[in-house]
Design an enzyme around this catalytic site. Structure first.
Site, PDB file in Angstrom:
ATOM      1  N   ASN A 208       0.873  -1.183   0.000  1.00 18.61           N
ATOM      2  CA  ASN A 208       0.000   0.000   0.000  1.00 18.61           C
ATOM      3  C   ASN A 208       0.904   1.224   0.000  1.00 18.61           C
ATOM      4  O   ASN A 208       2.033   1.154   0.469  1.00 18.61           O
ATOM      5  CB  ASN A 208      -0.836   0.057   1.272  1.00 18.61           C
ATOM      6  CG  ASN A 208      -1.941  -0.957   1.280  1.00 18.61           C
ATOM      7  OD1 ASN A 208      -1.909  -1.934   0.542  1.00 18.61           O
ATOM      8  ND2 ASN A 208      -2.918  -0.727   2.121  1.00 18.61           N
ATOM      9  N   ASP A 276      -3.357  -5.943   2.114  1.00 19.44           N
ATOM     10  CA  ASP A 276      -4.445  -6.877   2.430  1.00 19.44           C
ATOM     11  C   ASP A 276      -4.147  -8.303   1.978  1.00 19.44           C
ATOM     12  O   ASP A 276      -4.665  -9.250   2.534  1.00 19.44           O
ATOM     13  CB  ASP A 276      -5.740  -6.390   1.774  1.00 19.44           C
ATOM     14  CG  ASP A 276      -6.184  -5.080   2.395  1.00 19.44           C
ATOM     15  OD1 ASP A 276      -6.461  -5.082   3.600  1.00 19.44           O
ATOM     16  OD2 ASP A 276      -6.198  -4.047   1.684  1.00 19.44           O
ATOM     17  N   PRO A 303      -3.263 -11.613   7.706  1.00 22.52           N
ATOM     18  CA  PRO A 303      -3.946 -11.508   8.991  1.00 22.52           C
ATOM     19  C   PRO A 303      -4.281 -10.044   9.261  1.00 22.52           C
ATOM     20  O   PRO A 303      -3.503  -9.159   8.897  1.00 22.52           O
ATOM     21  CB  PRO A 303      -2.900 -12.014   9.996  1.00 22.52           C
ATOM     22  CG  PRO A 303      -1.586 -11.800   9.317  1.00 22.52           C
ATOM     23  CD  PRO A 303      -1.847 -11.978   7.845  1.00 22.52           C
ATOM     24  N   ASP A 304      -5.419  -9.781   9.887  1.00 24.35           N
ATOM     25  CA  ASP A 304      -5.754  -8.407  10.286  1.00 24.35           C
ATOM     26  C   ASP A 304      -5.211  -8.207  11.697  1.00 24.35           C
ATOM     27  O   ASP A 304      -5.739  -8.750  12.667  1.00 24.35           O
ATOM     28  CB  ASP A 304      -7.267  -8.186  10.225  1.00 24.35           C
ATOM     29  CG  ASP A 304      -7.610  -6.713  10.385  1.00 24.35           C
ATOM     30  OD1 ASP A 304      -7.036  -6.057  11.280  1.00 24.35           O
ATOM     31  OD2 ASP A 304      -8.440  -6.229   9.600  1.00 24.35           O
ATOM     32  N   ILE A 305      -4.145  -7.437  11.796  1.00 23.81           N
ATOM     33  CA  ILE A 305      -3.426  -7.293  13.071  1.00 23.81           C
ATOM     34  C   ILE A 305      -4.290  -6.546  14.079  1.00 23.81           C
ATOM     35  O   ILE A 305      -4.430  -6.952  15.237  1.00 23.81           O
ATOM     36  CB  ILE A 305      -2.078  -6.570  12.841  1.00 23.81           C
ATOM     37  CG1 ILE A 305      -1.287  -7.303  11.754  1.00 23.81           C
ATOM     38  CG2 ILE A 305      -1.272  -6.486  14.126  1.00 23.81           C
ATOM     39  CD1 ILE A 305      -0.161  -6.515  11.141  1.00 23.81           C
ATOM     40  N   PHE A 323      -6.619   2.989  12.453  1.00 23.93           N
ATOM     41  CA  PHE A 323      -6.723   4.087  11.494  1.00 23.93           C
ATOM     42  C   PHE A 323      -7.591   3.618  10.330  1.00 23.93           C
ATOM     43  O   PHE A 323      -7.647   2.419  10.047  1.00 23.93           O
ATOM     44  CB  PHE A 323      -5.329   4.485  10.972  1.00 23.93           C
ATOM     45  CG  PHE A 323      -4.644   5.491  11.860  1.00 23.93           C
ATOM     46  CD1 PHE A 323      -4.220   5.131  13.130  1.00 23.93           C
ATOM     47  CD2 PHE A 323      -4.427   6.790  11.428  1.00 23.93           C
ATOM     48  CE1 PHE A 323      -3.598   6.053  13.961  1.00 23.93           C
ATOM     49  CE2 PHE A 323      -3.799   7.719  12.245  1.00 23.93           C
ATOM     50  CZ  PHE A 323      -3.388   7.357  13.510  1.00 23.93           C
ATOM     51  N   LYS A 337     -16.159   0.273  10.444  1.00 27.47           N
ATOM     52  CA  LYS A 337     -14.877  -0.432  10.644  1.00 27.47           C
ATOM     53  C   LYS A 337     -14.571  -0.581  12.133  1.00 27.47           C
ATOM     54  O   LYS A 337     -14.073  -1.606  12.578  1.00 27.47           O
ATOM     55  CB  LYS A 337     -13.769   0.365   9.944  1.00 27.47           C
ATOM     56  CG  LYS A 337     -12.483  -0.393   9.778  1.00 27.47           C
ATOM     57  CD  LYS A 337     -11.543   0.308   8.814  1.00 27.47           C
ATOM     58  CE  LYS A 337     -11.963   0.100   7.366  1.00 27.47           C
ATOM     59  NZ  LYS A 337     -11.083   0.781   6.426  1.00 27.47           N
ATOM     60  N   LYS A 341     -13.989  -4.287  13.586  1.00 29.90           N
ATOM     61  CA  LYS A 341     -12.669  -4.700  14.079  1.00 29.90           C
ATOM     62  C   LYS A 341     -12.606  -4.736  15.602  1.00 29.90           C
ATOM     63  O   LYS A 341     -11.619  -5.174  16.167  1.00 29.90           O
ATOM     64  CB  LYS A 341     -11.604  -3.753  13.535  1.00 29.90           C
ATOM     65  CG  LYS A 341     -11.586  -3.717  12.003  1.00 29.90           C
ATOM     66  CD  LYS A 341     -10.202  -3.488  11.464  1.00 29.90           C
ATOM     67  CE  LYS A 341     -10.207  -3.482   9.949  1.00 29.90           C
ATOM     68  NZ  LYS A 341      -8.890  -3.674   9.387  1.00 29.90           N
TER      69      LYS A 341
HETATM   70  O1  C5P Z   1      -9.382  -2.554   6.734  1.00 31.27           O
HETATM   71  P1  C5P Z   1      -8.414  -1.445   6.681  1.00 31.27           P
HETATM   72  O2  C5P Z   1      -7.090  -1.828   6.085  1.00 31.27           O
HETATM   73  O3  C5P Z   1      -8.938  -0.159   6.099  1.00 31.27           O
HETATM   74  O4  C5P Z   1      -8.180  -1.099   8.251  1.00 31.27           O
HETATM   75  C1  C5P Z   1      -7.288  -0.139   8.629  1.00 31.27           C
HETATM   76  C2  C5P Z   1      -6.840  -0.377  10.037  1.00 31.27           C
HETATM   77  O5  C5P Z   1      -6.591  -1.755  10.279  1.00 31.27           O
HETATM   78  C3  C5P Z   1      -5.536   0.319  10.308  1.00 31.27           C
HETATM   79  O6  C5P Z   1      -5.480   0.635  11.693  1.00 31.27           O
HETATM   80  C4  C5P Z   1      -4.514  -0.769   9.956  1.00 31.27           C
HETATM   81  O7  C5P Z   1      -3.262  -0.545  10.609  1.00 31.27           O
HETATM   82  C5  C5P Z   1      -5.195  -2.010  10.468  1.00 31.27           C
HETATM   83  N1  C5P Z   1      -4.886  -3.229   9.709  1.00 31.27           N
HETATM   84  C6  C5P Z   1      -4.155  -4.231  10.309  1.00 31.27           C
HETATM   85  N2  C5P Z   1      -3.913  -5.396   9.632  1.00 31.27           N
HETATM   86  C7  C5P Z   1      -4.372  -5.569   8.384  1.00 31.27           C
HETATM   87  C8  C5P Z   1      -5.100  -4.546   7.756  1.00 31.27           C
HETATM   88  C9  C5P Z   1      -5.337  -3.387   8.442  1.00 31.27           C
HETATM   89  O8  C5P Z   1      -3.740  -4.071  11.465  1.00 31.27           O
HETATM   90  N3  C5P Z   1      -4.106  -6.693   7.751  1.00 31.27           N
END
Ligand code: C5P
Length: 396
Positions: A208, A276, A303-305, A323, A337, A341
């Site tokens: 990104n 992503d 993974p979504d951290i 963010f 969001k 989340k």
């Molecule tokens: O879904 P999106 O990417 O827009 O979400 C943004 C938020 O999620 C940010 O805080 C980003 O650091 C976190 N994020 C994450 N891991 C991912 C994707 C997004 O921690 N794989």
């Protein structure tokens, strides 16, 4: 209060030098001690006698004053201070600092010290905006030198614009924040920042867009409030902040592992622009362009951290902040969001190309929490970071 704190105040030669006398008064009133150092040019604007009378201390002026060298060497002079303040910081003094010159007492003190330094620039508008000065300011920022101002307004030279030294009260406020123990002392904060790079082959990757500027500014602001910051950063364009524990990573998987190993934490802030998707299996060798056309990439979700940490049962930080970089329906998307989340706050911003926010110096954010949305006026990323850090400190 500044009881027991000593500030070494370097006064440069500029019309704003008279304001530094007021700064001496404010520091003394708060119980702090001031040792003034006047550059040669500063003598044209304030007298050593007035600075000495207000500081109730000796004023140092000349590097080659042998008595002073015998009494207190310049190294000792700079190291015995809790903070060095340069006000006004003229274009010349700034250039000397950026270039590492040491040809008079002021510049030698600045070279010989590892004490934190705060500068309050003051100069003509054109000088401030000159590329050479802007380069020097960027160098000082990268060196971890703190800065307040310059303010925008009417100048003594009759011009209007950025270049006025900040008011003594504003400089004093920063000094006090810097020297107080800080509302986040003893708190461990994890900040993720920058992009992640997901390799396709040894030379190509998916990523990104992210400079890492906002996450870096935030980590700096939190550290200034006394937090112990673990800064987990992907390959960013800006240098990492000073005074924090930097953990460099490349991929989302590595970022997640670094965050997990940094737990427990009181606060976690996810400012990274995590890719992503990742390529399921990275090619060992560079993929050759050939007759078979473009390669088909087999992608898997990263993974979504943020969501992972927000859902932890054990070790979930007290405050989890995400963010949301959006290009449309910013508040609605970011509000959804936050729920999805399960984080506590979302800091949303519009990154449509016309805003110039992506890769720029400014940001306009809306902070969304359980109570609703709070939109802040557009400001420098540093100011947004300071305000966010203060809000975080208030929330704990
Ligand atoms: O879904 P999106 O990417 O827009 O979400 C943004 C938020 O999620 C940010 O805080 C980003 O650091 C976190 N994020 C994450 N891991 C991912 C994707 C997004 O921690 N794989």
């Amino acid at each position: 209060m500044l009881q027991g704190k000593r500030i070494l105040l370097i006064v440069g030669g500029g019309i704003a030098a008279f304001k530094s006398l007021e700064l001496i008064r404010l520091i003394r009133k708060a119980g702090g001690a001031v040792t003034p150092v006047l550059t040669k040019a500063a003598h044209e604007f304030v007298t050593p006698l007035s600075a000495s009378a207000l500081a109730a201390d000796k004023v140092y002026t000349d590097l080659f004053d042998l008595t002073d060298e015998a009494e207190m060497g310049h190294i000792e002079l700079s190291r015995s201070a809790d903070l060095i303040v340069v006000a006004p910081a003229t274009a010349d003094l700034i250039a000397k600092m950026a270039g590492g010159h040491a040809d008079d007492l002021a510049s030698t003190l600045l070279m010989a010290t590892d004490t934190p330094v705060l500068i309050a620039p003051a100069m003509n508008v054109r000088m401030w905006l000159h590329p050479a000065n802007q380069r020097n300011i960027a160098t000082l920022e990268a060196d971890g030198i703190q800065r307040i101002g310059p303010d925008e307004g009417d100048m003594a030279c009759g011009e209007y614009g950025p270049g006025r030294m900040s008011e003594p009260q504003a400089i004093f406020d920063v000094i006090q924040t810097q020297l107080s123990d800080g509302p986040l002392s003893g708190k461990h904060v994890i900040v993720t920042s920058g992009p992640t790079h997901e390799p396709i082959d040894p030379v190509r990757y998916i990523a990104n867009r992210s400079s890492g500027a906002q996450g870096t500014a935030l980590a700096t602001a939190l550290a200034r409030l006394g937090a112990n910051v673990t800064f987990v950063t992907g390959p960013a364009m800006v240098p990492p902040p000073q005074g924090v524990n930097v953990v460099p990573v490349e991929t989302a998987d590595q970022m997640l592992n670094a965050v997990k190993s940094a737990l427990p934490a009181d606060i976690a802030i996810f400012a990274a622009a995590v890719a992503d998707w990742r390529v399921v299996s990275e090619a060992k060798n560079k993929i050759k362009k050939g007759k078979t056309g473009a390669p088909k990439l087999n992608l898997d979700e990263n993974p979504d951290i943020l969501a992972t940490v927000s859902r932890l049962r054990k070790n979930r930080p007290d405050l989890v902040v995400g963010f949301a970089a959006e290009t449309e329906n910013v508040i609605a998307n970011a509000t959804a969001k936050r729920k999805r989340k399960r984080c506590d706050w979302i800091v949303a911003n519009d990154v449509s190309p016309e805003t110039g926010i992506m890769g720029g110096d400014e940001n306009a954010v809306t902070v969304i929490d359980a109570q609703g949305a709070e939109s802040w006026p557009r400001a420098s990323k540093t100011d947004v970071a300071r305000r966010l850090a203060a809000r975080i400190a208030d929330a704990l």
